[in-house]
Design a protein around this motif. Structure first.
Motif, PDB file in Angstrom:
ATOM      1  N   LYS A  15      34.738  33.149  54.971  1.00 40.26           N
ATOM      2  CA  LYS A  15      35.283  33.276  56.330  1.00 40.26           C
ATOM      3  C   LYS A  15      36.645  32.574  56.407  1.00 40.26           C
ATOM      4  CE  LYS A  15      33.972  32.554  61.163  1.00 40.26           C
ATOM      5  NZ  LYS A  15      34.922  31.633  61.749  1.00 40.26           N
ATOM      6  N   GLU A  16      36.747  31.395  55.816  1.00 37.39           N
ATOM      7  CA  GLU A  16      38.021  30.671  55.800  1.00 37.39           C
ATOM      8  C   GLU A  16      39.089  31.461  55.049  1.00 37.39           C
ATOM      9  OE1 GLU A  16      36.801  26.984  54.063  1.00 37.39           O
ATOM     10  OE2 GLU A  16      36.055  26.192  55.964  1.00 37.39           O
ATOM     11  N   PHE A  17      38.697  32.085  53.941  1.00 35.72           N
ATOM     12  CA  PHE A  17      39.637  32.909  53.159  1.00 35.72           C
ATOM     13  C   PHE A  17      40.117  34.096  53.989  1.00 35.72           C
ATOM     14  CE2 PHE A  17      40.133  36.715  50.475  1.00 35.72           C
ATOM     15  CZ  PHE A  17      41.234  36.331  49.723  1.00 35.72           C
ATOM     16  N   VAL A  18      39.184  34.778  54.641  1.00 33.37           N
ATOM     17  CA  VAL A  18      39.526  35.952  55.449  1.00 33.37           C
ATOM     18  C   VAL A  18      40.460  35.558  56.593  1.00 33.37           C
ATOM     19  CG1 VAL A  18      38.554  37.682  57.030  1.00 33.37           C
ATOM     20  CG2 VAL A  18      37.470  37.259  54.823  1.00 33.37           C
ATOM     21  N   GLU A  19      40.245  34.371  57.158  1.00 38.32           N
ATOM     22  CA  GLU A  19      41.084  33.884  58.258  1.00 38.32           C
ATOM     23  C   GLU A  19      42.383  33.250  57.753  1.00 38.32           C
ATOM     24  OE1 GLU A  19      38.427  31.293  60.373  1.00 38.32           O
ATOM     25  OE2 GLU A  19      37.373  32.980  61.317  1.00 38.32           O
ATOM     26  N   ASP A  20      42.630  33.324  56.445  1.00 44.69           N
ATOM     27  CA  ASP A  20      43.867  32.843  55.827  1.00 44.69           C
ATOM     28  C   ASP A  20      44.092  31.350  56.042  1.00 44.69           C
ATOM     29  OD1 ASP A  20      45.954  33.439  54.143  1.00 44.69           O
ATOM     30  OD2 ASP A  20      47.370  33.860  55.757  1.00 44.69           O
ATOM     31  N   GLN A  21      43.005  30.581  55.966  1.00 40.69           N
ATOM     32  CA  GLN A  21      43.120  29.130  56.077  1.00 40.69           C
ATOM     33  C   GLN A  21      43.450  28.562  54.701  1.00 40.69           C
ATOM     34  OE1 GLN A  21      39.712  27.327  57.944  1.00 40.69           O
ATOM     35  NE2 GLN A  21      39.626  28.893  59.530  1.00 40.69           N
ATOM     36  N   LEU A  22      44.671  28.111  54.555  1.00 42.91           N
ATOM     37  CA  LEU A  22      45.157  27.606  53.284  1.00 42.91           C
ATOM     38  C   LEU A  22      44.556  26.237  52.991  1.00 42.91           C
ATOM     39  CD1 LEU A  22      47.178  27.767  50.890  1.00 42.91           C
ATOM     40  CD2 LEU A  22      48.815  26.617  52.383  1.00 42.91           C
ATOM     41  N   THR A  23      44.091  26.059  51.780  1.00 43.49           N
ATOM     42  CA  THR A  23      43.649  24.755  51.312  1.00 43.49           C
ATOM     43  C   THR A  23      44.420  24.441  50.048  1.00 43.49           C
ATOM     44  OG1 THR A  23      41.429  25.049  52.205  1.00 43.49           O
ATOM     45  CG2 THR A  23      41.697  23.386  50.508  1.00 43.49           C
ATOM     46  N   VAL A  72      38.404  34.840  42.506  1.00 40.18           N
ATOM     47  CA  VAL A  72      37.049  34.570  43.011  1.00 40.18           C
ATOM     48  C   VAL A  72      36.960  33.206  43.692  1.00 40.18           C
ATOM     49  CG1 VAL A  72      34.624  34.377  42.379  1.00 40.18           C
ATOM     50  CG2 VAL A  72      36.069  36.096  41.293  1.00 40.18           C
ATOM     51  N   GLU A  73      37.504  32.168  43.073  1.00 45.77           N
ATOM     52  CA  GLU A  73      37.436  30.846  43.718  1.00 45.77           C
ATOM     53  C   GLU A  73      38.119  30.873  45.083  1.00 45.77           C
ATOM     54  OE1 GLU A  73      36.716  30.132  39.433  1.00 45.77           O
ATOM     55  OE2 GLU A  73      38.204  31.302  40.514  1.00 45.77           O
ATOM     56  N   ASP A  74      39.231  31.568  45.179  1.00 49.86           N
ATOM     57  CA  ASP A  74      39.926  31.654  46.465  1.00 49.86           C
ATOM     58  C   ASP A  74      39.137  32.458  47.488  1.00 49.86           C
ATOM     59  OD1 ASP A  74      42.014  30.142  45.509  1.00 49.86           O
ATOM     60  OD2 ASP A  74      43.342  31.845  45.146  1.00 49.86           O
ATOM     61  N   VAL A  75      38.510  33.549  47.046  1.00 46.87           N
ATOM     62  CA  VAL A  75      37.751  34.409  47.964  1.00 46.87           C
ATOM     63  C   VAL A  75      36.630  33.624  48.638  1.00 46.87           C
ATOM     64  CG1 VAL A  75      36.170  36.385  48.043  1.00 46.87           C
ATOM     65  CG2 VAL A  75      38.337  36.577  46.821  1.00 46.87           C
ATOM     66  N   PHE A  76      36.080  32.656  47.922  1.00 45.70           N
ATOM     67  CA  PHE A  76      35.021  31.833  48.499  1.00 45.70           C
ATOM     68  C   PHE A  76      35.523  30.448  48.884  1.00 45.70           C
ATOM     69  CE2 PHE A  76      32.594  34.942  45.975  1.00 45.70           C
ATOM     70  CZ  PHE A  76      31.835  35.472  46.998  1.00 45.70           C
ATOM     71  N   HIS A  77      36.844  30.258  48.828  1.00 41.57           N
ATOM     72  CA  HIS A  77      37.491  29.019  49.240  1.00 41.57           C
ATOM     73  C   HIS A  77      36.929  27.814  48.487  1.00 41.57           C
ATOM     74  CE1 HIS A  77      39.746  27.177  52.891  1.00 41.57           C
ATOM     75  NE2 HIS A  77      40.565  27.556  51.945  1.00 41.57           N
ATOM     76  N   GLY A 111      37.053  25.409  44.645  1.00 42.02           N
ATOM     77  CA  GLY A 111      37.990  24.927  43.651  1.00 42.02           C
ATOM     78  C   GLY A 111      37.446  25.032  42.244  1.00 42.02           C
ATOM     79  N   ILE A 112      38.251  24.579  41.316  1.00 40.28           N
ATOM     80  CA  ILE A 112      37.872  24.577  39.908  1.00 40.28           C
ATOM     81  C   ILE A 112      36.596  23.744  39.751  1.00 40.28           C
ATOM     82  CG2 ILE A 112      38.560  23.702  37.633  1.00 40.28           C
ATOM     83  CD1 ILE A 112      41.461  24.435  38.446  1.00 40.28           C
ATOM     84  N   GLY A 113      35.626  24.311  39.042  1.00 43.57           N
ATOM     85  CA  GLY A 113      34.367  23.615  38.805  1.00 43.57           C
ATOM     86  C   GLY A 113      33.292  23.903  39.832  1.00 43.57           C
ATOM     87  N   ASP A 114      33.668  24.511  40.978  1.00 44.99           N
ATOM     88  CA  ASP A 114      32.677  24.805  42.023  1.00 44.99           C
ATOM     89  C   ASP A 114      31.843  26.040  41.702  1.00 44.99           C
ATOM     90  OD1 ASP A 114      33.421  22.648  43.584  1.00 44.99           O
ATOM     91  OD2 ASP A 114      34.848  23.803  44.767  1.00 44.99           O
ATOM     92  N   LEU A 115      32.445  26.999  40.991  1.00 43.31           N
ATOM     93  CA  LEU A 115      31.765  28.259  40.687  1.00 43.31           C
ATOM     94  C   LEU A 115      31.872  28.557  39.201  1.00 43.31           C
ATOM     95  CD1 LEU A 115      33.271  30.472  43.552  1.00 43.31           C
ATOM     96  CD2 LEU A 115      31.068  29.289  43.564  1.00 43.31           C
ATOM     97  N   PHE A 116      30.841  29.192  38.670  1.00 44.26           N
ATOM     98  CA  PHE A 116      30.920  29.740  37.321  1.00 44.26           C
ATOM     99  C   PHE A 116      31.133  31.234  37.508  1.00 44.26           C
ATOM    100  CE2 PHE A 116      29.465  31.702  33.483  1.00 44.26           C
ATOM    101  CZ  PHE A 116      29.929  30.852  32.488  1.00 44.26           C
ATOM    102  N   VAL A 117      32.296  31.726  37.110  1.00 48.75           N
ATOM    103  CA  VAL A 117      32.655  33.116  37.350  1.00 48.75           C
ATOM    104  C   VAL A 117      32.575  33.900  36.045  1.00 48.75           C
ATOM    105  CG1 VAL A 117      34.450  34.674  38.181  1.00 48.75           C
ATOM    106  CG2 VAL A 117      34.177  32.428  39.238  1.00 48.75           C
TER     107      VAL A 117
END
Length: 133
Positions: A64-72, A103-108, A110-116
């Motif tokens: 949702k944050e990614f879709v709303e273009d909330q930059l982190t 993928v990491e950006d799509v789910f907002h 960072g590195i290490g949060d997801l195994f893609v």
């Protein structure tokens, strides 16, 4: 003709350099240290405490944050160093090979949060599955 090519090339290079350095303040984004998200990568203990529901909610909120273009802004260099000690991601994501899908950006995350896992030509039984409910 050959004598004119070099001056033209030099003039074009100078034009590019000048135009790149002539940014106005309104076009620049200033990032201060307090804007940088300094979250830690998960430890094995933290990963073991996660529930599937918590992970799905986290992925939905991040999307949702990614879709709303909330930059982190993240300090990726620091996260890479932290993750080098071990990886304990929140989720495994099966993604297409397309480099345009960060993928990491799509789910907002960072590195290490997801195994893609990126694969080419996903089998048809993966298509249309709404894995996030």
């Amino acid at each position: 003709m050959k004598n004119k090519i070099l001056p033209i090339c030099i003039a074009l290079m100078l034009l590019c350099i000048i135009s790149c350095n002539n940014k106005t303040a309104e076009n620049q984004t200033v990032i201060i240290d307090s804007d940088i998200l300094n979250t830690q990568v998960l430890t094995q203990e933290q990963q073991n405490k996660l529930t599937p529901t918590e992970v799905i909610i986290s992925l939905k909120v991040g999307n949702k944050e990614f879709v709303e273009d909330q930059l982190t802004v993240r300090n990726n260099s620091a996260r890479v160093r932290q993750a080098s000690l071990g990886q304990f991601p929140k989720a495994v994501i099966l993604s297409c090979l397309d480099s345009r899908v960060p993928v990491e950006d799509v789910f907002h995350k960072g590195i290490g949060d997801l195994f893609v896992a990126r694969v080419a030509g996903n089998p048809s039984y993966f298509r249309g599955i709404d894995s996030l409910g």
